[in-house]
Design an enzyme around this catalytic site. Sequence first.
Site, PDB file in Angstrom:
ATOM      1  N   CYS A  83      33.187  22.415  51.531  1.00 23.81           N
ATOM      2  CA  CYS A  83      34.473  22.725  50.666  1.00 23.81           C
ATOM      3  C   CYS A  83      35.793  23.228  52.283  1.00 23.81           C
ATOM      4  O   CYS A  83      36.549  23.211  51.846  1.00 23.81           O
ATOM      5  CB  CYS A  83      34.597  24.459  50.088  1.00 23.81           C
ATOM      6  SG  CYS A  83      33.470  24.369  48.492  1.00 23.81           S
ATOM      7  N   HIS A 330      40.815  24.896  42.550  1.00 20.76           N
ATOM      8  CA  HIS A 330      39.746  24.059  43.664  1.00 20.76           C
ATOM      9  C   HIS A 330      38.811  22.944  43.770  1.00 20.76           C
ATOM     10  O   HIS A 330      37.893  23.270  43.926  1.00 20.76           O
ATOM     11  CB  HIS A 330      38.347  25.596  44.260  1.00 20.76           C
ATOM     12  CG  HIS A 330      37.979  25.049  45.227  1.00 20.76           C
ATOM     13  ND1 HIS A 330      38.200  24.345  46.519  1.00 20.76           N
ATOM     14  CD2 HIS A 330      36.258  26.319  45.515  1.00 20.76           C
ATOM     15  CE1 HIS A 330      36.947  25.231  47.133  1.00 20.76           C
ATOM     16  NE2 HIS A 330      36.025  25.809  46.984  1.00 20.76           N
TER      17      HIS A 330
HETATM   18  N1  COA Z   1      39.623  30.472  35.560  1.00 21.73           N
HETATM   19  C1  COA Z   1      40.340  30.493  34.484  1.00 21.73           C
HETATM   20  N2  COA Z   1      39.521  30.256  33.696  1.00 21.73           N
HETATM   21  C2  COA Z   1      38.588  28.708  33.748  1.00 21.73           C
HETATM   22  C3  COA Z   1      37.911  28.773  34.788  1.00 21.73           C
HETATM   23  C4  COA Z   1      38.403  29.841  36.045  1.00 21.73           C
HETATM   24  N3  COA Z   1      37.568  29.741  36.909  1.00 21.73           N
HETATM   25  N4  COA Z   1      36.639  28.430  34.343  1.00 21.73           N
HETATM   26  C5  COA Z   1      36.409  27.202  33.625  1.00 21.73           C
HETATM   27  N5  COA Z   1      38.349  28.490  33.235  1.00 21.73           N
HETATM   28  C6  COA Z   1      38.457  27.785  31.367  1.00 21.73           C
HETATM   29  C7  COA Z   1      38.332  26.587  30.959  1.00 21.73           C
HETATM   30  O1  COA Z   1      39.486  25.935  30.964  1.00 21.73           O
HETATM   31  C8  COA Z   1      37.989  26.650  29.788  1.00 21.73           C
HETATM   32  O2  COA Z   1      39.442  26.466  28.274  1.00 21.73           O
HETATM   33  P1  COA Z   1      39.364  26.283  27.335  1.00 21.73           P
HETATM   34  O3  COA Z   1      37.975  26.551  26.316  1.00 21.73           O
HETATM   35  O4  COA Z   1      40.637  26.966  27.176  1.00 21.73           O
HETATM   36  O5  COA Z   1      38.591  24.900  27.761  1.00 21.73           O
HETATM   37  C9  COA Z   1      37.223  28.139  29.489  1.00 21.73           C
HETATM   38  O6  COA Z   1      37.477  28.792  30.574  1.00 21.73           O
HETATM   39  C10 COA Z   1      36.067  27.878  29.892  1.00 21.73           C
HETATM   40  O7  COA Z   1      35.554  26.698  30.331  1.00 21.73           O
HETATM   41  P2  COA Z   1      33.801  25.583  31.197  1.00 21.73           P
HETATM   42  O8  COA Z   1      34.494  24.563  31.844  1.00 21.73           O
HETATM   43  O9  COA Z   1      33.144  25.742  30.202  1.00 21.73           O
HETATM   44  O10 COA Z   1      33.162  27.108  32.463  1.00 21.73           O
HETATM   45  P3  COA Z   1      32.417  26.641  32.337  1.00 21.73           P
HETATM   46  O11 COA Z   1      31.235  28.639  31.695  1.00 21.73           O
HETATM   47  O12 COA Z   1      31.351  25.733  32.419  1.00 21.73           O
HETATM   48  O13 COA Z   1      32.092  27.362  34.481  1.00 21.73           O
HETATM   49  C11 COA Z   1      32.070  28.388  35.731  1.00 21.73           C
HETATM   50  C12 COA Z   1      33.243  28.394  34.825  1.00 21.73           C
HETATM   51  C13 COA Z   1      32.695  29.623  36.953  1.00 21.73           C
HETATM   52  C14 COA Z   1      30.335  28.939  36.067  1.00 21.73           C
HETATM   53  C15 COA Z   1      32.764  27.112  36.959  1.00 21.73           C
HETATM   54  O14 COA Z   1      34.192  27.481  37.393  1.00 21.73           O
HETATM   55  C16 COA Z   1      31.719  27.826  38.542  1.00 21.73           C
HETATM   56  O15 COA Z   1      30.880  27.583  39.003  1.00 21.73           O
HETATM   57  N6  COA Z   1      33.007  27.757  39.121  1.00 21.73           N
HETATM   58  C17 COA Z   1      32.873  28.190  40.611  1.00 21.73           C
HETATM   59  C18 COA Z   1      33.257  26.909  41.677  1.00 21.73           C
HETATM   60  C19 COA Z   1      31.922  26.994  42.801  1.00 21.73           C
HETATM   61  O16 COA Z   1      31.429  26.918  43.185  1.00 21.73           O
HETATM   62  N7  COA Z   1      33.012  26.040  44.008  1.00 21.73           N
HETATM   63  C20 COA Z   1      32.834  26.587  45.224  1.00 21.73           C
HETATM   64  C21 COA Z   1      33.319  27.509  45.892  1.00 21.73           C
HETATM   65  S1  COA Z   1      31.621  27.768  47.280  1.00 21.73           S
END
Ligand code: COA
Length: 382
Positions: A83, A330
């Site tokens: 990242c 991100h």
């Molecule tokens: N903040 C706000 N809204 C979010 C969000 C976030 N972080 N992530 C997803 N959403 C929303 C989506 O737009 C979706 O909305 P909708 O239903 O209106 O379309 C809903 O929440 C569900 O999204 P979805 O894609 O199914 O979520 P998910 O459960 O598959 O993924 C996480 C969520 C947190 C697991 C994923 O975003 C993630 O892995 N984040 C971390 C990324 C990371 O590790 N980056 C590197 C850092 S070192």
Amino acid sequence: MREVAIIGVGMTKFGELWDQGIRDIYAEAALKAMENAGVEKIDSMYVGAMSGGLYAYQEHLSSVMADYIGQKGVPSARVESACASGGTAIRAAFMEVASGMSDIVLAGGVEKMWDVEDGTFVLATASDQEYEAYNGVTFPGLYAMMARAYMDKYNLTREELAAIPIKNHKHAVNNPNAQYPFELDLKGVLGSSMVADPLTLMDCSPITDGAAAVILCPLDLAHKFTKHPVKIKGIGAATGPIALHNHVDMTKLDAVRIAGERAYKMAKLKPLDISFVEVHDCFSIAEIIVLEELGFFKYGKAGKAIANGEATYGGKIVVNPSGGLKAKGHPVGATGVAQVIECYEQLTGKAGKRQVKNANYGMAQNMGGSGGSCVVHILEAV
Ligand code: COA
């Protein structure tokens, strides 16, 4: 060593850009940056990307992007540091200009994360494969352990931890490029789905497509291109243990502290001199630990200070005026470049409703994994 300035910036909107491919979004950001700087030809370029291969099935991004933006023949290299790939691309471009080897260098970052089914697997390749990813630990899981350790050590409450995404979402409302520019309240954070206890969905940075690019040149030439160059005054980079269990203390990030010290030393500045900072808030707890490692708050104090309003407009220092990774988005390879673009816009008075008053020096802190790598830039309008 020559002094180096940013003379142009460009980025895409962050979000789910399903109708554009990885080359389209890199080109959009790169061509905007070149137009902004008023240059048609570059001497060299860098492409920061964590995993073009696993996310977009496209390796050899150096050649793909040089060709696609019409810069056939220029030297081009892809740079990878998880990242922190974007910040690392800017550092590489800085060194090329500072050394005298090239004058006009493009540093861009890109990631297309929405197009694969198993993005969590791709992200986990940036952790320790043998000890972490293979055993099923993901980045939300690793940062959840850091959050628990910090909450226990410093009596940080769950409500105080929630103050970070609440603040960053409030800032993002004024950022037209942000993925999630909506306001969030305590109920919204605590009531969102649990991802890895204690972190809920609203404590996590999202999955994002996006690209960002800057043009660097020697400071001596910068005023030929723009009235408002921004000097790169300090850069610090460092690595730390890739596996979380090898950190001596899970509430610390050694690479951030070392990179910060190096950037302050090169810039001849101290934390008190910095007007605002873009930090790598990949998860709420990261913003707290990073602010402490960079010397903005004492150990154990940053979480409570943020909850008391000290990290927003009118407080001690504005942290993540762009909305941060949490609300701006991100796209991992692009993040470090986008952070520097926010600094550029703030320092040149172009940040609109997000403008930090009397901004003299801005800082951007970009991190790979759970502290495996870090790059810190300090910038100044000249
Ligand atoms: N903040 C706000 N809204 C979010 C969000 C976030 N972080 N992530 C997803 N959403 C929303 C989506 O737009 C979706 O909305 P909708 O239903 O209106 O379309 C809903 O929440 C569900 O999204 P979805 O894609 O199914 O979520 P998910 O459960 O598959 O993924 C996480 C969520 C947190 C697991 C994923 O975003 C993630 O892995 N984040 C971390 C990324 C990371 O590790 N980056 C590197 C850092 S070192």
